[in-house]
Design a protein around this motif. Structure first.
Motif, PDB file in Angstrom:
ATOM      1  N   ASP A 116       0.940  15.744  -3.190  1.00  0.00           N
ATOM      2  CA  ASP A 116       0.787  15.161  -2.114  1.00  0.00           C
ATOM      3  C   ASP A 116      -0.492  14.571  -1.396  1.00  0.00           C
ATOM      4  OD1 ASP A 116       0.607  14.708   0.370  1.00  0.00           O
ATOM      5  OD2 ASP A 116      -0.982  16.987   0.980  1.00  0.00           O
ATOM      6  N   SER A 117       0.530  12.610  -1.444  1.00  0.00           N
ATOM      7  CA  SER A 117       0.017  11.320  -1.238  1.00  0.00           C
ATOM      8  C   SER A 117      -0.932  12.127  -0.211  1.00  0.00           C
ATOM      9  CB  SER A 117       1.621  10.385  -0.556  1.00  0.00           C
ATOM     10  OG  SER A 117       1.896  11.352   0.858  1.00  0.00           O
ATOM     11  N   LYS A 118      -1.752  12.643   1.042  1.00  0.00           N
ATOM     12  CA  LYS A 118      -2.522  12.593   1.837  1.00  0.00           C
ATOM     13  C   LYS A 118      -3.435  13.602   1.084  1.00  0.00           C
ATOM     14  CE  LYS A 118       0.651  13.046   5.355  1.00  0.00           C
ATOM     15  NZ  LYS A 118       1.400  14.500   6.502  1.00  0.00           N
ATOM     16  N   LYS A 119      -3.323  13.927  -0.321  1.00  0.00           N
ATOM     17  CA  LYS A 119      -4.621  14.347  -1.098  1.00  0.00           C
ATOM     18  C   LYS A 119      -6.207  13.230  -1.142  1.00  0.00           C
ATOM     19  CE  LYS A 119      -3.487  18.534  -1.571  1.00  0.00           C
ATOM     20  NZ  LYS A 119      -4.349  19.789  -1.030  1.00  0.00           N
ATOM     21  N   PRO A 120      -8.004  13.805  -0.983  1.00  0.00           N
ATOM     22  CA  PRO A 120      -8.355  12.801  -1.436  1.00  0.00           C
ATOM     23  C   PRO A 120      -7.975  11.643  -3.170  1.00  0.00           C
ATOM     24  CG  PRO A 120      -9.173  14.592  -0.311  1.00  0.00           C
ATOM     25  CD  PRO A 120      -7.675  15.208  -0.548  1.00  0.00           C
ATOM     26  N   PHE A 124       0.894  -1.548  -0.281  1.00  0.00           N
ATOM     27  CA  PHE A 124       0.053   0.376   0.223  1.00  0.00           C
ATOM     28  C   PHE A 124       0.787   1.183   0.060  1.00  0.00           C
ATOM     29  CE2 PHE A 124      -3.790  -2.498   2.486  1.00  0.00           C
ATOM     30  CZ  PHE A 124      -3.888  -3.122   1.754  1.00  0.00           C
ATOM     31  N   VAL A 125       1.874   1.412   0.952  1.00  0.00           N
ATOM     32  CA  VAL A 125       3.095   2.330   0.841  1.00  0.00           C
ATOM     33  C   VAL A 125       3.218   2.900  -0.063  1.00  0.00           C
ATOM     34  CG1 VAL A 125       5.159   3.143   2.281  1.00  0.00           C
ATOM     35  CG2 VAL A 125       2.731   2.234   3.776  1.00  0.00           C
ATOM     36  N   LEU A 126       4.409   1.687  -0.920  1.00  0.00           N
ATOM     37  CA  LEU A 126       4.698   1.762  -2.162  1.00  0.00           C
ATOM     38  C   LEU A 126       4.141   2.177  -3.324  1.00  0.00           C
ATOM     39  CD1 LEU A 126       6.667  -1.636  -2.448  1.00  0.00           C
ATOM     40  CD2 LEU A 126       7.089   0.496  -2.547  1.00  0.00           C
ATOM     41  N   CYS A 127       2.683   2.262  -3.361  1.00  0.00           N
ATOM     42  CA  CYS A 127       1.332   2.974  -3.953  1.00  0.00           C
ATOM     43  C   CYS A 127       1.602   3.772  -3.986  1.00  0.00           C
ATOM     44  CB  CYS A 127       0.563   1.656  -4.513  1.00  0.00           C
ATOM     45  SG  CYS A 127       0.586   0.264  -5.297  1.00  0.00           S
ATOM     46  N   SER A 153       0.415   9.234  -8.161  1.00  0.00           N
ATOM     47  CA  SER A 153      -0.427  10.608  -8.176  1.00  0.00           C
ATOM     48  C   SER A 153      -1.884  10.787  -7.489  1.00  0.00           C
ATOM     49  CB  SER A 153      -0.649  11.674  -9.412  1.00  0.00           C
ATOM     50  OG  SER A 153      -1.473  10.724 -10.331  1.00  0.00           O
ATOM     51  N   SER A 154      -2.255  10.996  -6.832  1.00  0.00           N
ATOM     52  CA  SER A 154      -3.793  10.702  -6.519  1.00  0.00           C
ATOM     53  C   SER A 154      -5.027  10.345  -7.594  1.00  0.00           C
ATOM     54  CB  SER A 154      -4.522  11.931  -6.085  1.00  0.00           C
ATOM     55  OG  SER A 154      -4.931  13.664  -6.644  1.00  0.00           O
ATOM     56  N   SER A 155      -4.681  10.648  -8.350  1.00  0.00           N
ATOM     57  CA  SER A 155      -6.242  10.631  -9.475  1.00  0.00           C
ATOM     58  C   SER A 155      -5.360   9.069  -9.781  1.00  0.00           C
ATOM     59  CB  SER A 155      -5.466  11.240 -11.033  1.00  0.00           C
ATOM     60  OG  SER A 155      -4.536  10.926 -11.583  1.00  0.00           O
ATOM     61  N   ASN A 156      -4.481   8.681 -10.023  1.00  0.00           N
ATOM     62  CA  ASN A 156      -4.012   6.827 -10.524  1.00  0.00           C
ATOM     63  C   ASN A 156      -3.742   6.075  -8.906  1.00  0.00           C
ATOM     64  OD1 ASN A 156      -4.383   7.625 -13.201  1.00  0.00           O
ATOM     65  ND2 ASN A 156      -2.011   7.944 -13.139  1.00  0.00           N
ATOM     66  N   ARG A 157      -3.691   6.762  -8.044  1.00  0.00           N
ATOM     67  CA  ARG A 157      -3.757   6.059  -6.803  1.00  0.00           C
ATOM     68  C   ARG A 157      -5.154   4.829  -6.645  1.00  0.00           C
ATOM     69  NH1 ARG A 157      -3.270   9.663  -2.820  1.00  0.00           N
ATOM     70  NH2 ARG A 157      -0.600  10.224  -4.145  1.00  0.00           N
ATOM     71  N   PRO A 158      -5.519   4.722  -6.662  1.00  0.00           N
ATOM     72  CA  PRO A 158      -6.644   3.937  -6.651  1.00  0.00           C
ATOM     73  C   PRO A 158      -6.349   3.000  -7.677  1.00  0.00           C
ATOM     74  CG  PRO A 158      -7.375   5.763  -6.219  1.00  0.00           C
ATOM     75  CD  PRO A 158      -6.260   5.812  -6.895  1.00  0.00           C
ATOM     76  N   LEU A 159      -6.103   3.323  -9.101  1.00  0.00           N
ATOM     77  CA  LEU A 159      -5.858   2.303  -9.514  1.00  0.00           C
ATOM     78  C   LEU A 159      -4.450   1.089  -9.411  1.00  0.00           C
ATOM     79  CD1 LEU A 159      -6.930   4.041 -13.381  1.00  0.00           C
ATOM     80  CD2 LEU A 159      -7.858   2.602 -12.279  1.00  0.00           C
ATOM     81  N   ALA A 160      -3.330   2.039  -9.354  1.00  0.00           N
ATOM     82  CA  ALA A 160      -2.471   1.312  -8.461  1.00  0.00           C
ATOM     83  C   ALA A 160      -2.796   0.175  -7.257  1.00  0.00           C
ATOM     84  CB  ALA A 160      -1.224   2.273  -8.250  1.00  0.00           C
ATOM     85  N   LEU A 161      -3.793   0.727  -6.611  1.00  0.00           N
ATOM     86  CA  LEU A 161      -3.705   0.292  -5.297  1.00  0.00           C
ATOM     87  C   LEU A 161      -5.022  -1.378  -5.471  1.00  0.00           C
ATOM     88  CD1 LEU A 161      -4.628   3.255  -2.777  1.00  0.00           C
ATOM     89  CD2 LEU A 161      -3.145   1.243  -2.906  1.00  0.00           C
ATOM     90  N   SER A 162      -5.897  -0.679  -6.552  1.00  0.00           N
ATOM     91  CA  SER A 162      -6.661  -2.076  -7.145  1.00  0.00           C
ATOM     92  C   SER A 162      -5.697  -3.512  -7.716  1.00  0.00           C
ATOM     93  CB  SER A 162      -7.243  -1.342  -7.542  1.00  0.00           C
ATOM     94  OG  SER A 162      -8.437  -0.520  -7.051  1.00  0.00           O
TER      95      SER A 162
END
Length: 582
Positions: free
Chosen positions: A294-298, A142-145, A150-159
């Motif tokens: 920012d990794s903390k962005k929604p 999770f942390v690596l992803c 970026s925040s827009s692609n993070r859900p795709l990487a996590l999934s």
């Protein structure tokens, strides 16, 4: 003093090389997390060796259920991985995860072969350590992803990364068929060794991961790359469904395993092509500027102005149903905006959190307990020879469910539907599956039910990370998500206890000889549909309750999602107009 054209060109070339290097590294990190997740879902093959472990220990079904609970209880200690990351570098946490898993499963391997004899409480502790190691692996991925995208692609990487965790049982089944198809203990040996080997192989990519990898812009080809990766993942799942569901000869099993390894290695093409073709040096997408680094962005909203605007929009909405009972349930205390940060105290006081908790507790957790009992279920149906096939079906369908959890992110521009709505839709097949198996006592119903349960629970497991972030804040996701998954050990204990009581009540006592000391022990063995029929009905009712809870959660949050999507469209349009202004 003016810069010469040569100097400007050199600077642009250097900047392009830096972007290309960062692009190569982040895709390499994603591939590394995929590999790690593909082999660290070791709790999913518990049913493959649970009967042998039960016989080796000479314990009842209830005692065996406690061992499965111990593995899940390790997830309640997930906070320890976050604490470790504060004080240790990420590669060290990865290696500690592999070492603890190696020790835990190696001891179980020695137990099942009677090389070692340990008291039951110590075996319980060993299973707990094994479960905790899985949670540590997940946290690392999770942390690596999060750090690399970026925040827009993070859900795709996590999934994508989480999806491959659902294939672990299928991969281990292929390994077992190739090495020793009739030895349940081989699963424990593989659980001990394979994660360590893969962690060492993935370590170079993790060591060079972009620490400052949060992009200021999102390359416009990223979505295309993700689409290619998801298609490749889909092909991998289809391959495992077709070839992993059948008992094969040893030579054929090695061929099938080799094919699976090739498919798992194919994503390496992405970082290689990214490095060679400078994919990441292209212009960003028009909407990419909204996604800060920012990794903390929604995950959905991208600035504080959106949040404030949504709050104003929500406060001006009139709710005509507030005076009725249904209106009170749907409106009272509901959240006004997405991605508002929730502390632990605020979280447990939030009605929406408990609706979410119940939906998870009465949904995905039941599916996990079902997979833990799959060995005894197959045995009671006189289908022990088809256990490998059932494991492959559950694992593959769980994988497809996890892949489908990315649909909201791929379709968000075309389909405006709350992620909580997708969550509710994913829960629909689960009560249907349990009631189907309760009503029809044949192998076809068992296979169909297993597939539906795997599909449903897989979607929820993968979507939960994004849902938690959107509903209760991305900054607090580590703490809040660990609070959410405390339902897993609770559900494992409760639902497993229900299954064990029904199983033992309908079973017969049999005498077995302990190979270690030659003493005769008794154990309960149940055969026939009666062993799990009542359990399926109870589990069906429980999952129906989870479905109702998820629907209420969707109805309470859909307006906030609609406002968030509407505000994104407004911001995107405004940005586009500004960019087009001469």
């Amino acid at each position: 003093m003016e810069r010469s054209p040569t100097t400007t060109t050199e600077q642009q070339q250097q900047q392009g090389r830096r972007r290309s290097g960062a692009g190569w590294r982040r895709w390499a990190v994603l591939v590394a997390t995929v590999w790690i997740q593909a082999v660290t879902g070791t709790n999913f093959d518990f049913s493959a060796y649970s009967s042998a472990l039960k016989a080796s220990l000479g314990v009842s079904q209830e005692a065996l259920n406690y061992l499965a609970t111990a593995s899940d209880l390790g997830k309640a200690l997930g906070w320890s991985s976050g604490l470790a990351l504060i004080h240790l570098p990420l590669p060290a946490v990865l290696l500690l995860s592999a070492a603890s898993g190696l020790a835990a499963y190696a001891l179980q391997y020695a137990l099942i072969l009677d090389y070692l004899h340990l008291p039951y409480p110590l075996v319980f502790l060993i299973c707990l350590v094994a479960g905790c190691s899985i949670c540590w692996f997940n946290t690392v991925c999770f942390v690596l992803c999060i750090r690399s995208f970026s925040s827009s692609n993070r859900p795709l990487a996590l999934s994508l990364s989480i999806s491959f965790n659902g294939l672990s049982a299928a991969f281990y089944t292929l390994f077992a068929n190739a090495l020793s198809p009739f030895s349940p203990s081989v699963y424990l040996l593989l659980n001990a060794i394979v994660p360590l080997v893969v962690s060492l192989v993935a370590l170079p990519a993790i060591l060079c991961h972009p620490h400052d990898g949060h992009l200021h812009v999102v390359p416009k080809h990223d979505k295309h790359i993700f689409l290619g990766l998801y298609l490749l993942a889909f092909i991998t799942g289809i391959y495992l469904v077709i070839f992993g569901s059948f008992n094969t000869t040893n030579s054929t099993a090695w061929v099938v395993l080799t094919g699976a390894m090739v498919l798992l290695a194919l994503p390496l093409i992405i970082p290689a092509s990214s490095s060679c073709s400078h994919v990441d040096t292209h212009d960003p997408e028009p909407t990419a500027q909204l996604n800060h680094d920012d990794s903390k962005k929604p995950l959905l909203l991208n600035n504080n102005h959106s949040t404030e605007s949504n709050a104003m929009i929500q406060k001006t909405v009139e709710h005509p149903m507030q005076d009725c009972c249904l209106g009170t349930i749907l409106e009272k205390g509901r959240m006004l905006v997405l991605c508002e940060e929730h502390s632990a105290k605020k979280l447990i006081q939030c009605v929406d959190f408990w609706l979410y908790y119940i939906a998870y507790f009465c949904g995905a957790t039941v599916g996990l307990v079902y997979s833990n009992n799959l060995g005894q279920i197959a045995q009671s149906f006189h289908r022990e020879s088809q256990l490998t096939m059932l494991l492959a079906v559950y694992s593959s369908c769980s994988f497809f469910g996890r892949l489908l959890s990315a649909l909201p992110d791929f379709l968000h521009r075309k389909v405006s539907f709350a992620r909580t709505g997708w969550l509710a839709a994913a829960l629909v097949p689960m009560p249907m599956a349990f009631f189907l198996m309760w009503k029809l006592h044949d192998v076809n119903a068992l296979v169909a039910g297993t597939a539906l349960i795997g599909l449903s629970s897989g979607f929820i497991f993968a979507a939960a990370v994004s849902v938690t972030s959107e509903l209760f804040g991305p900054n607090s996701i580590g703490m809040n998500h660990n609070i959410l998954i405390t339902n897993i050990p609770l559900g494992s204990l409760l639902y497993g206890q229900i299954a064990a009581l029904v199983y033992d009540a309908n079973g017969l006592k049999m005498s077995v000889i302990d190979n270690h000391n030659g003493m005769i022990d008794t154990m309960v063995v149940c055969m026939g549909p009666k062993c799990y029929s009542t359990t399926f009905f109870v589990w069906g009712c429980i999952t129906f309750l989870g479905l109702v809870s998820s629907i209420i959660l969707f109805l309470r949050t859909r307006t906030a999602y609609s406002a968030a999507n509407g505000q994104q469209v407004i911001n995107t349009t405004a940005k586009f107009r500004v960019d087009r202004t001469p």
